[in-house]
Motif scaffolding. Sequence first.
Motif, PDB file in Angstrom:
ATOM      1  N   GLU A   1       0.817  -1.207   0.000  1.00 45.12           N
ATOM      2  CA  GLU A   1       0.000   0.000   0.000  1.00 45.12           C
ATOM      3  C   GLU A   1       0.859   1.269   0.000  1.00 45.12           C
ATOM      4  OE1 GLU A   1      -3.209  -0.106  -0.296  1.00 45.12           O
ATOM      5  OE2 GLU A   1      -3.686   2.022  -0.028  1.00 45.12           O
ATOM      6  N   CYS A   2       1.802   1.353   0.980  1.00 44.32           N
ATOM      7  CA  CYS A   2       2.564   2.592   1.114  1.00 44.32           C
ATOM      8  C   CYS A   2       3.969   2.477   0.521  1.00 44.32           C
ATOM      9  CB  CYS A   2       2.652   3.011   2.585  1.00 44.32           C
ATOM     10  SG  CYS A   2       3.652   1.906   3.612  1.00 44.32           S
ATOM     11  N   HIS A   3       4.368   1.286   0.145  1.00 49.88           N
ATOM     12  CA  HIS A   3       5.649   1.013  -0.515  1.00 49.88           C
ATOM     13  C   HIS A   3       6.848   1.226   0.406  1.00 49.88           C
ATOM     14  CE1 HIS A   3       3.758   1.752  -4.764  1.00 49.88           C
ATOM     15  NE2 HIS A   3       3.100   0.890  -4.035  1.00 49.88           N
ATOM     16  N   ARG A   4       6.608   1.359   1.689  1.00 57.01           N
ATOM     17  CA  ARG A   4       7.750   1.503   2.600  1.00 57.01           C
ATOM     18  C   ARG A   4       8.320   0.118   2.914  1.00 57.01           C
ATOM     19  NH1 ARG A   4       8.529   6.434   4.607  1.00 57.01           N
ATOM     20  NH2 ARG A   4       6.860   7.960   4.347  1.00 57.01           N
ATOM     21  N   MET A   5       9.606   0.095   3.121  1.00 55.71           N
ATOM     22  CA  MET A   5      10.263  -1.162   3.483  1.00 55.71           C
ATOM     23  C   MET A   5      10.057  -1.384   4.977  1.00 55.71           C
ATOM     24  SD  MET A   5      11.462  -2.394   0.724  1.00 55.71           S
ATOM     25  CE  MET A   5      12.534  -3.665   1.348  1.00 55.71           C
ATOM     26  N   VAL A   6       9.108  -2.239   5.290  1.00 58.54           N
ATOM     27  CA  VAL A   6       8.733  -2.443   6.685  1.00 58.54           C
ATOM     28  C   VAL A   6       8.880  -3.922   7.033  1.00 58.54           C
ATOM     29  CG1 VAL A   6       7.113  -0.512   6.793  1.00 58.54           C
ATOM     30  CG2 VAL A   6       6.332  -2.732   5.974  1.00 58.54           C
ATOM     31  N   PRO A   7       9.055  -4.233   8.318  1.00 56.21           N
ATOM     32  CA  PRO A   7       9.075  -5.645   8.712  1.00 56.21           C
ATOM     33  C   PRO A   7       7.751  -6.311   8.343  1.00 56.21           C
ATOM     34  CG  PRO A   7       9.798  -4.226  10.502  1.00 56.21           C
ATOM     35  CD  PRO A   7       9.268  -3.323   9.449  1.00 56.21           C
ATOM     36  N   THR A   8       7.806  -7.480   7.766  1.00 54.06           N
ATOM     37  CA  THR A   8       6.591  -8.166   7.333  1.00 54.06           C
ATOM     38  C   THR A   8       5.803  -8.652   8.542  1.00 54.06           C
ATOM     39  OG1 THR A   8       7.717  -8.884   5.348  1.00 54.06           O
ATOM     40  CG2 THR A   8       5.700 -10.063   5.937  1.00 54.06           C
ATOM     41  N   MET A   9       4.576  -8.117   8.645  1.00 56.27           N
ATOM     42  CA  MET A   9       3.712  -8.493   9.768  1.00 56.27           C
ATOM     43  C   MET A   9       2.265  -8.535   9.290  1.00 56.27           C
ATOM     44  SD  MET A   9       5.331  -6.496  13.023  1.00 56.27           S
ATOM     45  CE  MET A   9       4.456  -7.541  14.171  1.00 56.27           C
TER      46      MET A   9
ATOM     47  N   PRO B   1       8.995   2.230  -6.931  1.00 55.78           N
ATOM     48  CA  PRO B   1       7.805   1.514  -7.413  1.00 55.78           C
ATOM     49  C   PRO B   1       8.138   0.243  -8.176  1.00 55.78           C
ATOM     50  CG  PRO B   1       7.588   3.856  -7.800  1.00 55.78           C
ATOM     51  CD  PRO B   1       8.983   3.639  -7.307  1.00 55.78           C
ATOM     52  N   GLY B   2       9.223   0.252  -8.927  1.00 55.08           N
ATOM     53  CA  GLY B   2       9.543  -0.921  -9.726  1.00 55.08           C
ATOM     54  C   GLY B   2       9.876  -2.154  -8.921  1.00 55.08           C
ATOM     55  N   SER B   3      10.221  -1.961  -7.658  1.00 52.50           N
ATOM     56  CA  SER B   3      10.620  -3.099  -6.844  1.00 52.50           C
ATOM     57  C   SER B   3       9.491  -3.608  -5.958  1.00 52.50           C
ATOM     58  CB  SER B   3      11.811  -2.710  -5.965  1.00 52.50           C
ATOM     59  OG  SER B   3      11.390  -1.744  -5.019  1.00 52.50           O
ATOM     60  N   VAL B   4       8.339  -2.940  -6.011  1.00 50.46           N
ATOM     61  CA  VAL B   4       7.228  -3.353  -5.165  1.00 50.46           C
ATOM     62  C   VAL B   4       6.358  -4.345  -5.934  1.00 50.46           C
ATOM     63  CG1 VAL B   4       5.224  -2.572  -3.858  1.00 50.46           C
ATOM     64  CG2 VAL B   4       7.249  -1.117  -4.029  1.00 50.46           C
ATOM     65  N   PRO B   5       6.220  -5.565  -5.428  1.00 51.43           N
ATOM     66  CA  PRO B   5       5.411  -6.556  -6.157  1.00 51.43           C
ATOM     67  C   PRO B   5       3.997  -6.078  -6.441  1.00 51.43           C
ATOM     68  CG  PRO B   5       6.621  -7.596  -4.374  1.00 51.43           C
ATOM     69  CD  PRO B   5       6.828  -6.131  -4.225  1.00 51.43           C
TER      70      PRO B   5
END
Lengths: 387, 264
Positions: free
Chosen positions: A348-356, B49-53
């Motif tokens: 949704e927000c494209h932030r690199m977050v811990p998967t939860m 964006p290109g790296s987000v599945p």
Amino acid sequence: MTQQQPPPPSAAVTLESCHHCGELVPVGAFCGHCGSNLVDTSGGRSRTHAFAAAPHEQVARPVVISTLFPHLTRRHAQSFQLVLAAGILLVVALAALQLVAPATIAAAVVLPVLYLLYLYEVEVYQHEPVQVLLLTVVAGAALGVAFTLVTGTFTSASLNGTQQGVLVSAVLIPVIAQVLMVATPLLLLSHAHFDETLDGLTFGVATALGFTMATVIGGNWHLLTAPLVGGASSEDVLRILREGVLVAVVNASTTGLVTAALWLRVRRRSRRRFVSPWRGLQASVVVAFAVQIGLGLVSYYGRSLLAVVVAYAIVAPLLLIWLRVVLHFALLEEGAELEIGDATACPECHRMVPTMVFCPACGVARSASARQARPELPMPAAAEAPA
Amino acid sequence: MVQAPVIGFCGRCGAPFTAASGSFCGRCGNPVAAAPPVASGYTYPVAPPGSVPAMQHKLSRQRLWIFGAGAVIALVVIMTVVVVVVRPLGTTCHFSCSSQHGPPLVGNSLYKNDKFGYSVEYLAASTKVASSDANGVVLNVGQGSQISFTGTSGTDVDGALQSAFKGIDSNTFQDLQPVGPVRGAEIGNVPAKGTAYKGNFVPPNGGASGPVGAIVMAASFNNVTVVTVMFSGYSTDQANQPYGLAEGSSLDYPITLTHFPGSP
């Protein structure tokens, strides 16, 4: 084209204790475990300002796309919303051109076509598209045809309108229709892969849209076979929009309400954090059938088409909001043991977050994103071991 | 025994805890009571964006528009063609074709219009006078069909047809669409002109709406014009129910037995 690389995950995740569930979770605006709002310490547990499937929207906001198409990301939802708006404009334009039959057909197919595209986009059906489509959209349409033929046979012979009476016209027929719309998704309830609340919602909505499409076309067959260009009045436009859009949204909402609540109950994914009789299966069934009967009574006693359309226009948004409330708390309910996975990009927000279970940054429920785009949650050790 | 009120539930095992439970869950030891301040100053980098599945859409915006619009338009065109092809063209049979039920033998009643001198025979057993005035009569026929006869002086058949159609209550009979002309129309033995319609019947006093068939016909003889407007539940059995009027045969009876002043 070179694939863009995501930024490397941070070496260490800073943890804090969620003051709602008590778990140690990554810092953020939302608890990745229970989804609570961590910024607002007063009333953040239910986070009604951020719908769990679309955190940029409030729960109490009647939006068709983010409610009935919850797996779409925010950006893609906007595209679907524009296509839906264009479809409604097409219906109005055809009616304005006196093309009653094409306008009625367009109104009947706009939402089902959009939903088929949605199913294709998010692959809710996973590896079994044929089975899912047969048991939802196709079965719904077939039941709609049968329903129209049967009810049309014993309601078309009378001109005085009272042959069936209020009990049949306003109670029995809407109840039968609702039962038929819920029936075929139940066949998917025991399927191992379709265990999420939003699966139930999707199957219910798909069936209801197929059913409504068939009943709109079948119920207006006598008008469709009239001369192609006829004097379409404002009443025609109202009638077409009511049957093609408002009735479709109402049917989709009531059916999705029941199937979503049923999935949450039967698949036992609830963590029982927000248990309330007002949002449970029984309440959802009561609300769905009460709405259908209530609108049946309005249609029966309504003196003018405008009054009936106004009633539908009032009920449909309220029903959407109620469905969002049920979905919101169902998504907050769903979850597993606390696990904190590797850093991945939030859909949704494209932030690199811990998967939860929830994104710590934007709060979107992981199960509200498309399956093929969602990062895998780490499995608890106990769950990996054979039973 | 009075129990302490539950103030929350353990987020790990779900066990209820009270103010007396302390800082840890009594079942699993999870810290539950403390409400620590929220950490601030955190940041999560935004992935390109290109790296987000989730950005790898099967349907791009452009394809969504193409498929969405294409599918809707294709369905509208195909289904419109289908309904045009299967549209009933009307029967070549005269609207006053003989009834399948055989000729009625008993129970005739007569409505006589003193102002214009025409009369209408009807079956008292299945037909009741709903209302009448100086110009004509409204008859309720069968299981809910209705037919009206209205007389005017003169020979303006087209004008009588237009005014009769305009006089139909559009709240009760909605979306009336012309099906086509009534071929071989007659009122009594007088050649007539008429148009068949289809629409929706919305009961004025509430009730289920439904499809309805309607016919407006007029004929003139001896300087008297009689216009009839009839409604009946719509039937798809075009072979046996001309123009879709479910009780067309019953309606045909008083039309056939209408007598103009001075007619043979």
